[in-house]
Design a protein around this motif. Structure first.
Motif, PDB file in Angstrom:
ATOM      1  N   CYS A   1       1.339  -0.953  -0.529  1.00 18.85           N
ATOM      2  CA  CYS A   1      -0.549   0.100   0.281  1.00 18.85           C
ATOM      3  C   CYS A   1       0.910   0.897   0.086  1.00 18.85           C
ATOM      4  O   CYS A   1       1.442   1.408   0.727  1.00 18.85           O
ATOM      5  CB  CYS A   1      -1.008   0.006   1.094  1.00 18.85           C
ATOM      6  SG  CYS A   1      -2.188   1.649   1.034  1.00 18.85           S
TER       7      CYS A   1
ATOM      8  N   ALA B   1      -3.276   0.486  10.461  1.00 16.39           N
ATOM      9  CA  ALA B   1      -4.317   1.032  10.346  1.00 16.39           C
ATOM     10  C   ALA B   1      -4.826   2.042  11.445  1.00 16.39           C
ATOM     11  O   ALA B   1      -5.621   2.952  11.444  1.00 16.39           O
ATOM     12  CB  ALA B   1      -5.241  -0.602   9.869  1.00 16.39           C
TER      13      ALA B   1
ATOM     14  N   CYS C   1      -3.461   5.120  10.673  1.00 19.68           N
ATOM     15  CA  CYS C   1      -4.561   5.509   9.036  1.00 19.68           C
ATOM     16  C   CYS C   1      -5.438   5.953   9.145  1.00 19.68           C
ATOM     17  O   CYS C   1      -5.920   6.671   8.764  1.00 19.68           O
ATOM     18  CB  CYS C   1      -3.870   4.305   8.107  1.00 19.68           C
ATOM     19  SG  CYS C   1      -4.559   4.447   6.392  1.00 19.68           S
TER      20      CYS C   1
ATOM     21  N   PRO D   1      -6.060   7.680   2.225  1.00 23.07           N
ATOM     22  CA  PRO D   1      -6.176   6.027   2.258  1.00 23.07           C
ATOM     23  C   PRO D   1      -7.287   5.323   0.820  1.00 23.07           C
ATOM     24  O   PRO D   1      -8.607   5.602   0.739  1.00 23.07           O
ATOM     25  CB  PRO D   1      -7.209   6.167   3.904  1.00 23.07           C
ATOM     26  CG  PRO D   1      -7.091   7.884   3.925  1.00 23.07           C
ATOM     27  CD  PRO D   1      -6.445   8.452   3.517  1.00 23.07           C
ATOM     28  N   VAL D   2      -6.924   4.113   0.937  1.00 19.78           N
ATOM     29  CA  VAL D   2      -7.727   3.442   0.239  1.00 19.78           C
ATOM     30  C   VAL D   2      -8.857   1.844   1.292  1.00 19.78           C
ATOM     31  O   VAL D   2      -7.647   1.223   1.692  1.00 19.78           O
ATOM     32  CB  VAL D   2      -7.453   2.527  -1.187  1.00 19.78           C
ATOM     33  CG1 VAL D   2      -7.636   3.854  -1.959  1.00 19.78           C
ATOM     34  CG2 VAL D   2      -5.836   2.047  -0.451  1.00 19.78           C
TER      35      VAL D   2
ATOM     36  N   ARG E   1       0.040   4.285   0.844  1.00 17.01           N
ATOM     37  CA  ARG E   1       0.051   4.801   2.345  1.00 17.01           C
ATOM     38  C   ARG E   1       1.373   3.926   3.274  1.00 17.01           C
ATOM     39  O   ARG E   1       1.588   5.606   4.013  1.00 17.01           O
ATOM     40  CB  ARG E   1      -1.735   5.514   1.498  1.00 17.01           C
ATOM     41  CG  ARG E   1      -2.041   6.027   3.434  1.00 17.01           C
ATOM     42  CD  ARG E   1      -3.032   6.441   3.820  1.00 17.01           C
ATOM     43  NE  ARG E   1      -3.510   6.736   4.947  1.00 17.01           N
ATOM     44  CZ  ARG E   1      -3.618   8.383   5.320  1.00 17.01           C
ATOM     45  NH1 ARG E   1      -3.195   8.956   4.566  1.00 17.01           N
ATOM     46  NH2 ARG E   1      -3.783   8.686   6.264  1.00 17.01           N
ATOM     47  N   GLN E   2       0.953   3.410   3.157  1.00 15.57           N
ATOM     48  CA  GLN E   2       1.298   2.838   4.367  1.00 15.57           C
ATOM     49  C   GLN E   2       2.924   2.476   4.064  1.00 15.57           C
ATOM     50  O   GLN E   2       3.256   3.310   5.268  1.00 15.57           O
ATOM     51  CB  GLN E   2       1.078   1.142   4.349  1.00 15.57           C
ATOM     52  CG  GLN E   2       1.545   0.291   5.650  1.00 15.57           C
ATOM     53  CD  GLN E   2       1.891  -1.049   5.893  1.00 15.57           C
ATOM     54  OE1 GLN E   2       3.071  -1.640   4.300  1.00 15.57           O
ATOM     55  NE2 GLN E   2       1.658  -1.936   6.315  1.00 15.57           N
TER      56      GLN E   2
ATOM     57  N   LYS F   1      -7.092  -5.551   2.647  1.00 15.71           N
ATOM     58  CA  LYS F   1      -5.945  -5.384   3.649  1.00 15.71           C
ATOM     59  C   LYS F   1      -5.509  -4.461   4.517  1.00 15.71           C
ATOM     60  O   LYS F   1      -4.667  -5.067   5.145  1.00 15.71           O
ATOM     61  CB  LYS F   1      -4.561  -5.218   1.886  1.00 15.71           C
ATOM     62  CG  LYS F   1      -4.702  -3.508   2.004  1.00 15.71           C
ATOM     63  CD  LYS F   1      -3.794  -3.563   0.941  1.00 15.71           C
ATOM     64  CE  LYS F   1      -4.241  -2.147   0.014  1.00 15.71           C
ATOM     65  NZ  LYS F   1      -3.269  -1.736  -1.207  1.00 15.71           N
ATOM     66  N   CYS F   2      -7.022  -3.657   4.468  1.00 16.89           N
ATOM     67  CA  CYS F   2      -6.438  -2.791   5.884  1.00 16.89           C
ATOM     68  C   CYS F   2      -6.303  -3.863   7.286  1.00 16.89           C
ATOM     69  O   CYS F   2      -6.195  -3.383   8.006  1.00 16.89           O
ATOM     70  CB  CYS F   2      -7.441  -1.561   5.423  1.00 16.89           C
ATOM     71  SG  CYS F   2      -7.655  -0.348   4.062  1.00 16.89           S
TER      72      CYS F   2
ATOM     73  N   CYS G   1      -3.084  -4.038   8.123  1.00 17.31           N
ATOM     74  CA  CYS G   1      -2.346  -3.698   8.450  1.00 17.31           C
ATOM     75  C   CYS G   1      -1.899  -3.178   9.489  1.00 17.31           C
ATOM     76  O   CYS G   1      -3.083  -2.639  10.459  1.00 17.31           O
ATOM     77  CB  CYS G   1      -2.609  -2.218   6.913  1.00 17.31           C
ATOM     78  SG  CYS G   1      -1.505  -0.793   7.298  1.00 17.31           S
TER      79      CYS G   1
HETATM   80  S1  SF4 Z   1      -5.051   0.999   7.041  1.00 18.46           S
HETATM   81 FE1  SF4 Z   1      -2.891   0.821   5.607  1.00 18.46          FE
HETATM   82  S2  SF4 Z   1      -3.207  -0.930   3.779  1.00 18.46           S
HETATM   83 FE2  SF4 Z   1      -5.450   0.682   4.705  1.00 18.46          FE
HETATM   84  S3  SF4 Z   1      -4.912   2.185   3.414  1.00 18.46           S
HETATM   85 FE3  SF4 Z   1      -4.227   2.588   5.231  1.00 18.46          FE
HETATM   86  S4  SF4 Z   1      -2.048   2.517   5.006  1.00 18.46           S
HETATM   87 FE4  SF4 Z   1      -3.209   1.659   3.208  1.00 18.46          FE
END
Ligand code: SF4
Lengths: 204, 343
Positions: free
Chosen positions: A16, A182, A185, A170-171, A18-19, A175-176, A179
């Motif tokens: 990801c 999370a 995020c 974030p998307v 963003r991660q 998978k979040c 993560c």
């Molecule tokens: S929770 Fe993790 S996988 Fe989902 S958007 Fe945020 S950083 Fe990405």
């Protein structure tokens, strides 16, 4: 490339972006069960693996770097195996907690190590292996052109994102749930119009 | 979603905190010991004369746990924490917006709408729950006035106008606040806000709970990479956590004020738990302080529906959610700052 980035960032980026940005741009790091277990597993590699495979010379925790990829890192294990011309060639082995992934992350990381070894030693490194903790099994990875291209492209995108110091929004995705970031995020915060939210609160 | 972890509050004077493996050991002067695993905590707050070993401080910093030092009465002194936090780009954007009068006023108005609407809800709750025991006419009138202030705050205003409205709204609210104190035996009377030092027991309780709130909001802002000092509504003044004070506004009435009301109305604090100094300043004793801290911890675990993100969360997490929403707003992922409305 301006700055060397850790090889592990490739994996974060593919999982990801963003991660990856939270970790490598914003330096947020949250340890959870998975990362702790991963660390313990690596410690075990360091203590148990030495000389385990008869016949192959092993070097543990090998520092690596590639200027072309702009990456650095540490290989868990590099074995020296006889090549086709009889000369020894390096064979990187990566240890992973958990089970084999369907996606390319682990292979990308290993292949990046191979590219580093090639660049540092001026040798051709055709394959390596990933050892998975459960089931305890070694998967051979062939470093073909397709995989090498994926590594290079990912490294380029990664460098671009870090250079721009950009954290993508974030998307919210399946998978979040797995993560480790999370909690930091908070992918579910929503993006409804704030203006109408304020107005509706005033109407009540 | 983030987990609600406990905060370790150490109030016993002369305590010594040290590290034992993954645990914090709190040793009192009388020799008694208590152990707390680090991973169930989100912070350590020491009141007054509490000592910490450097190894414990290092371990906490590594684990992302801040250790704060406050005076016995809750004034913030210092904090020790690791280097992780601090997103310089986000902070720059925060400063840029704080320098822009239009953006600043928009942010400030969001905080104040949150504050005014939530104060109104607290009054309405009082009416609903105890309408038979209080002067409901006064409260109804005040609630309506707050409503009109909230509406006026939603139209474009310059910062000074917004501040003026907020001052008047705060007056309306605190003018009827005593109605919500149901124990009319004269032990706890409220005639208006006063602080530094508080001159009556109600103000003493309010001030203390506000410092707890400020502390938690400040930590949440720091965890989100924001600078708690640079506010929008509260302008820069050295040493003042302007942004923390901004975000506190929406939480004051339904978190802090209601805790104080509940403690008084249920008789969980009593006159004996306070002392009056020569100067007229009112201080609380250790037992009262412990009671308030417990009530605060408990309140943080109350589950509420967040009206913007539409998820059920413990109130303690709401600080973090608001900090993240603020960061998203600064990143332009949102078209404004959505305050937390208490329902
Ligand atoms: S929770 Fe993790 S996988 Fe989902 S958007 Fe945020 S950083 Fe990405």
């Amino acid at each position: 490339m301006s700055e060397l980035l850790p090889i592990s960032a490739l994996q974060h980026y593919l999982f990801c972006p963003r991660q990856c940005a939270l970790i490598h741009v914003e330096k947020v790091w949250v340890e959870n069960r998975f990362t702790v277990e991963g660390r313990i597993m690596h410690r075990r590699v360091d203590s148990e693996q030495r000389g385990r495979r008869a016949g192959a010379d092993q070097d543990l925790s090998v520092p690596l770097k590639s200027e072309r990829l702009g990456l650095y890192g540490i290989a868990d294990v590099v074995e020296m195996v006889p090549g086709p011309d009889g000369r020894e060639i390096p064979y990187p082995v990566e240890y992973k907690r958990g089970s084999p992934k369907i996606l390319d992350w682990d292979r990308v990381q290993l292949c990046a190590q191979a590219i580093c070894l090639e660049e540092m030693l001026g040798l051709f490194v055709p394959e390596g292996a990933i050892f998975y903790g459960k089931p305890r099994r070694r998967d051979v990875v062939v470093f073909d052109d397709k995989l090498k291209l994926l590594v290079k492209e990912t490294a380029m995108e990664l460098h671009k994102m870090i250079a721009e110091a950009r954290t993508p929004p974030p998307v919210k995705d399946k998978k979040c749930r797995s993560c480790s970031l999370a909690g930091e995020c908070m992918p579910g915060l929503g993006n409804a119009k704030v203006e109408s939210y304020l107005l509706s609160a005033l109407k009540e | 979603m983030k987990k609600l972890l406990n905060t370790l509050y150490v109030t016993t004077q002369g305590s010594y905190l040290s590290k034992d493996g993954e645990c914090i050991v709190v040793r009192s002067e009388d020799g008694s010991k208590k152990k707390f695993p680090v991973h169930v905590l989100d912070g350590v707050v020491c009141f007054g004369n509490v000592l910490c070993s450097p190894f414990l401080l290092g371990h906490c910093a590594d684990s992302g746990l801040a250790v704060s030092f406050l005076t016995e009465n809750g004034r913030f002194l210092a904090e020790v924490k690791g280097p992780q936090s601090g997103n310089v780009l986000l902070r720059r954007e925060q400063y840029r917006r704080a320098d822009d009068p239009v953006q600043t006023s928009a942010m400030a108005r969001s905080f104040l709408i949150g504050k005014t609407v939530n104060s109104r809800t607290v009054l309405r709750r009082g009416l609903r729950d105890h309408g038979d025991r209080i002067d409901s006419g006064r409260l109804e009138k005040a609630a309506l006035e707050l409503d009109s202030y909230a509406k006026r705050l939603s139209s474009p205003l310059v910062l000074e106008e917004a501040r003026g409205l907020e001052g008047r709204a705060a007056n309306v609210y605190f003018n009827v606040f005593d109605e919500l104190i149901l124990k009319n035996d004269g032990e706890f009377t409220f005639t208006g806000r006063n602080r530094r030092p508080p001159l009556d027991k109600v103000n003493c309780l309010l001030s203390f709970v506000y410092t707890l709130l400020a502390h938690d909001v400040r930590s949440a802002l720091e965890a989100a990479g924001l600078d708690p000092q640079v506010g929008f509504l509260h302008r820069d003044r050295p040493g003042r956590p302007g942004l923390a004070l901004d975000v506190m506004e929406e939480f004051r009435s339904f978190m802090a004020d209601r805790i104080v009301l509940t403690l008084i109305n249920r008789g969980e604090v009593s006159s004996k738990g306070f002392s009056v100094k020569e100067s007229g300043a009112v201080l609380m004793n250790d037992d009262t302080r412990r009671t308030v801290l417990q009530a605060w911890q408990k309140r943080k675990s109350d589950i509420v529906l967040h009206p913007y993100i539409k998820e059920k969360i413990p109130l303690g997490i709401a600080f973090h959610v608001q900090a993240k929403l603020l960061a998203r707003c600064l990143r332009n992922d949102l078209d404004g700052y959505p305050p937390f409305f208490w329902k």
